[in-house]
Design an enzyme around this catalytic site. Structure first.
Site, PDB file in Angstrom:
ATOM      1  N   HIS A  98       0.702  -1.050  -0.066  1.00 45.01           N
ATOM      2  CA  HIS A  98      -0.209  -0.065   0.139  1.00 45.01           C
ATOM      3  C   HIS A  98       0.960   1.097   0.085  1.00 45.01           C
ATOM      4  CE1 HIS A  98      -4.059   1.470   0.620  1.00 45.01           C
ATOM      5  NE2 HIS A  98      -3.346   2.637   1.234  1.00 45.01           N
ATOM      6  N   ALA A  99       0.445   2.212  -1.079  1.00 41.92           N
ATOM      7  CA  ALA A  99       1.557   3.210  -1.331  1.00 41.92           C
ATOM      8  C   ALA A  99       1.456   4.349   0.143  1.00 41.92           C
ATOM      9  CB  ALA A  99       1.111   4.004  -2.405  1.00 41.92           C
ATOM     10  N   TYR A 137     -11.171  13.047   5.072  1.00 42.03           N
ATOM     11  CA  TYR A 137     -11.330  12.614   3.351  1.00 42.03           C
ATOM     12  C   TYR A 137     -12.101  13.658   2.805  1.00 42.03           C
ATOM     13  CZ  TYR A 137      -9.211   8.600   5.490  1.00 42.03           C
ATOM     14  OH  TYR A 137      -8.197   7.606   6.240  1.00 42.03           O
ATOM     15  N   HIS A 156       0.822  12.082  -6.007  1.00 42.27           N
ATOM     16  CA  HIS A 156       0.388  12.218  -4.846  1.00 42.27           C
ATOM     17  C   HIS A 156       1.281  12.059  -3.502  1.00 42.27           C
ATOM     18  CE1 HIS A 156      -3.105  11.828  -1.936  1.00 42.27           C
ATOM     19  NE2 HIS A 156      -2.221  10.910  -1.226  1.00 42.27           N
ATOM     20  N   GLU A 157       2.003  11.027  -3.502  1.00 40.49           N
ATOM     21  CA  GLU A 157       2.546  10.563  -2.670  1.00 40.49           C
ATOM     22  C   GLU A 157       3.946  11.711  -2.283  1.00 40.49           C
ATOM     23  OE1 GLU A 157       1.829   8.624  -0.287  1.00 40.49           O
ATOM     24  OE2 GLU A 157       0.539   7.448  -1.615  1.00 40.49           O
ATOM     25  N   HIS A 210       3.038  14.727  -0.307  1.00 39.91           N
ATOM     26  CA  HIS A 210       3.193  14.586   1.147  1.00 39.91           C
ATOM     27  C   HIS A 210       4.699  14.816   1.544  1.00 39.91           C
ATOM     28  CE1 HIS A 210      -0.562  12.910   2.177  1.00 39.91           C
ATOM     29  NE2 HIS A 210      -0.643  11.847   1.292  1.00 39.91           N
ATOM     30  N   HIS A 268     -13.337   2.278   8.988  1.00 36.99           N
ATOM     31  CA  HIS A 268     -13.095   3.309  10.000  1.00 36.99           C
ATOM     32  C   HIS A 268     -13.809   3.349  11.062  1.00 36.99           C
ATOM     33  CE1 HIS A 268     -11.529   4.302   6.122  1.00 36.99           C
ATOM     34  NE2 HIS A 268     -10.478   4.746   6.582  1.00 36.99           N
ATOM     35  N   GLU A 284      -3.730  15.241   2.450  1.00 36.07           N
ATOM     36  CA  GLU A 284      -4.165  14.440   1.484  1.00 36.07           C
ATOM     37  C   GLU A 284      -4.600  15.237   0.408  1.00 36.07           C
ATOM     38  OE1 GLU A 284      -4.031  11.262   1.276  1.00 36.07           O
ATOM     39  OE2 GLU A 284      -3.205  11.019   3.369  1.00 36.07           O
TER      40      GLU A 284
HETATM   41 ZN   LIG Z   1      -2.009  10.181   0.775  1.00 35.65          ZN
END
Ligand SMILES: [Zn+2]
Length: 615
Positions: free
Chosen positions: A356-357, A524, A386-387, A390, A514, A414
């Site tokens: 999982h990234a 989110y 995307h990563e 961060h 969750h 995010e």
């Molecule tokens: Zn993310």
């Protein structure tokens, strides 16, 4: 949803820590705020010393947990799991202890940064265990048990030898077009949550007790209090944002309902909620998997990025280089050499890893990494952008004091990565040499539909999970109505409904990770809203005057400057300050989503003409 990225600050107190939420808190905290010491009034000097010590100690523990976590995620063995769990426990226990001790200074008039740090220590918790050792032990045990039930959940269809886990069921939900089979696995998965119900009821009581000891009305109020505004105002704010996008969602909903009706017949009403099992996703939170059923005619963009990347033999590292070059084109410094040495880009052949990234800042300074099993695909190309969002965020705030090294609120982190991914337009692909010529704008509806099925379809679900949970924690929703109220909200916001009768013997909220794992969800929703607001602001800074969905900020130093102005604030100021730095506005604004999807809205209106809209 995509990654719950591992960032080692308060994050340890929620998602990544998961089942590990500690039992050591009770033992570690014999004398906490439940019975505040009356010995003598605390002083400003004491508060300063306390905050400094907490900050230094937590940074140290988070780094230790980060290193242990990295080894665990990239080399899964019994030993690395135990070591990572222990490091996590230590960090969480310290976090809880500091949160409780911080209440001692509640009445003092303090310098602004000291007051903010004390507040952050308190609002960073997701679960405040009660100070009573037995209750503390019970609440952490319940949390682990609920997450365990969910994690081990399997549906065993009658008359078949093989049981299905969530991964199997997810695949069926995505690929099957057999309504009976879809309903069967939908019911099957929801049945795993039934035993969670009594545990959740008790969990809510105990979690609230802990939150009240910290001075919050209940656990939901504790979660909302991290948003730099009164908890009730924040709940209204979320609803205001939803109202801004609801008409657009409604158009998409009606169009998709019509298309599903063409496929499934009377199982889908012409006018009313969509059956919950037919959108290609267990929670109807992402409709991408039914794209083939709803795809606009002649909307094929005419290129396939996966094929292009493969034809050019772009390997994993080069994929990441493309992402890095996006950021350097904005004026950011290149990633440190250690990033290239220490990241995990490909799935090792000889050991188990968590594929999982995720993005990491292991030492909370400059030891940035990503961990990802990269395939040469368009999806991974986007995920890398995307990563790295961060990582560049993490580095931008790394000179702030330790407690301020995080995003302005939990939606921001995010949102940044997703903002960058919105700039992966055909024009961008031309600029970086992956595509020969821009695509014909008449094909944009296909690209917009793809994005809408993912991002727009998600919004009401992203909102309602905590709408339900806030009311559960506040007592407005009673245990006797847990399931009925869940479906009231799902129908009101999402416009979906179950095709089979549900009762209070069911516990359908528990069939979403969750809830049993107790991970807040509003972040989110906020991220989904903010990324469009950021994209619009940065596109303006970049001088893009065309339609918003065609804007890419690639190469714009002006956009880079604005982005950095927000990133470097970190968590040092209330989030409206950070938002103002990038957008000039202090309010979150969902109208950017309407701007972005304006051509799709127009197209949907044409498709929906003469058909019922709404439910
Ligand atoms: Zn993310």
């Amino acid at each position: 949803m995509k990654a719950i990225d591992r960032r080692f600050r308060f994050l340890l107190l929620h998602a990544a820590a998961g089942a590990l939420l500690v039992s050591s808190t009770a033992a570690a905290l014999p004398e906490t705020s439940a019975a505040p010491s009356r010995a003598k009034a605390p002083t400003v000097a004491e508060a300063k010393v306390f905050v400094e010590e907490a900050e230094a100690r937590l940074l140290e523990l988070f780094e230790e947990a980060g290193r242990a976590g990295w080894v665990q995620a990239t080399y899964i063995t019994d030993d690395t799991e135990i070591l990572a769990a222990k490091a996590n426990e230590r960090a969480i226990a310290a976090g809880v202890e500091y949160a409780k001790k911080a209440t001692r200074f509640d009445k003092l008039k303090l310098p602004e940064d000291v007051a903010r740090k004390l507040k952050l220590l308190k609002v960073g918790l997701t679960l405040a265990a009660p100070s009573n050792p037995k209750e503390s032990e019970e609440v952490t045990r319940l949390q682990a048990s609920m997450e365990g039930i969910y994690g081990k959940g399997k549906y065993c269809p009658q008359g078949k030898d093989k049981c299905l886990d969530l991964q199997d069921i997810t695949k069926i939900m995505a690929e099957s077009r057999d309504a009976a089979q879809l309903l069967d696995v939908w019911r099957g998965w929801h049945s795993i949550a039934v035993p969670i119900r009594p545990e959740y009821t008790r969990f809510v009581e105990l979690a609230n007790k802990g939150a009240r000891e910290l001075g919050f009305a209940d656990t939901g109020a504790m979660w909302r209090s991290k948003y730099d505004m009164p908890p009730d105002d924040f709940a209204k704010e979320v609803d205001r944002l939803w109202e801004q996008v609801k008409p657009l969602y409604s158009s998409l909903h009606s169009y998709v309902r019509w298309k599903l009706r063409e496929k499934y017949g009377d199982a889908v009403p012409a006018n009313g909620p969509i059956p919950a099992h037919l959108t290609g996703n267990m929670w109807a939170q992402d409709w991408s998997n039914v794209y083939d059923l709803v795809a606009p005619k002649d909307a094929d963009p005419g290129f396939d990025l996966t094929k292009i990347l493969k034809a050019k033999k772009v390997d994993a590292k080069e994929m990441v280089r493309y992402g890095e070059r996006f950021f350097t084109s904005l004026g950011f410094e290149a990633l440190p050499e250690s990033f290239w040495e220490r990241s995990l880009f490909t799935k090792p052949r000889d050991r188990e890893v968590v594929c999982h990234a995720s993005a990491w800042d292991v030492d909370n300074v400059n030891d940035l990494r990503i961990k990802m099993c990269i395939d040469t695909t368009a999806e991974d190309f986007s995920t890398i952008h995307h990563e790295l969002g961060h990582n560049f965020y993490q580095r931008a705030y790394n000179t702030k004091p330790g407690l301020f090294r995080d995003s302005a609120n939990d939606g921001f982190h995010e949102a940044v990565g997703d903002t960058i991914a919105l700039s992966i337009t055909p024009e961008y692909l031309v600029k970086i040499g992956l595509l020969d010529k821009p695509t014909d704008p008449s094909k944009d509806i296909g690209l917009l539909m793809t994005r809408a099925l993912e991002k727009l379809a998600f919004l009401p679900f992203g909102l309602l999970v905590d709408q339900w949970r806030w009311k559960v924690f506040s007592g407005e929703i009673k245990p006797a109505n847990y399931n009925a109220t869940w479906w009231e909200l799902r129908t009101r916001y999402q416009g979906v409904a179950p095709s089979v009768a549900r009762t209070e013997n069911d516990f359908d909220p528990g069939a979403k990770y969750h809830i049993p794992a107790n991970v807040p969800y509003t972040r989110y929703f906020l991220a989904a809203i903010l990324q469009f607001q950021f994209h619009r602001a940065l596109s303006e800074a970049a001088g893009c005057t065309g339609p918003l969905h065609r804007c890419s900020i690639y190469g714009s130093k002006e956009a880079g400057k604005k982005l950095n102005a927000m990133l470097e604030v970190g968590l040092s100021r209330p989030w409206p300050d950070a938002l103002e730095a990038i957008s000039g506005k202090r309010e979150m604004d969902a109208t950017a989503i309407r701007d972005y999807f304006a051509p799709l809205q127009k197209w949907l209106d044409e498709q929906n003409r003469g058909k019922p809209v709404g439910w």
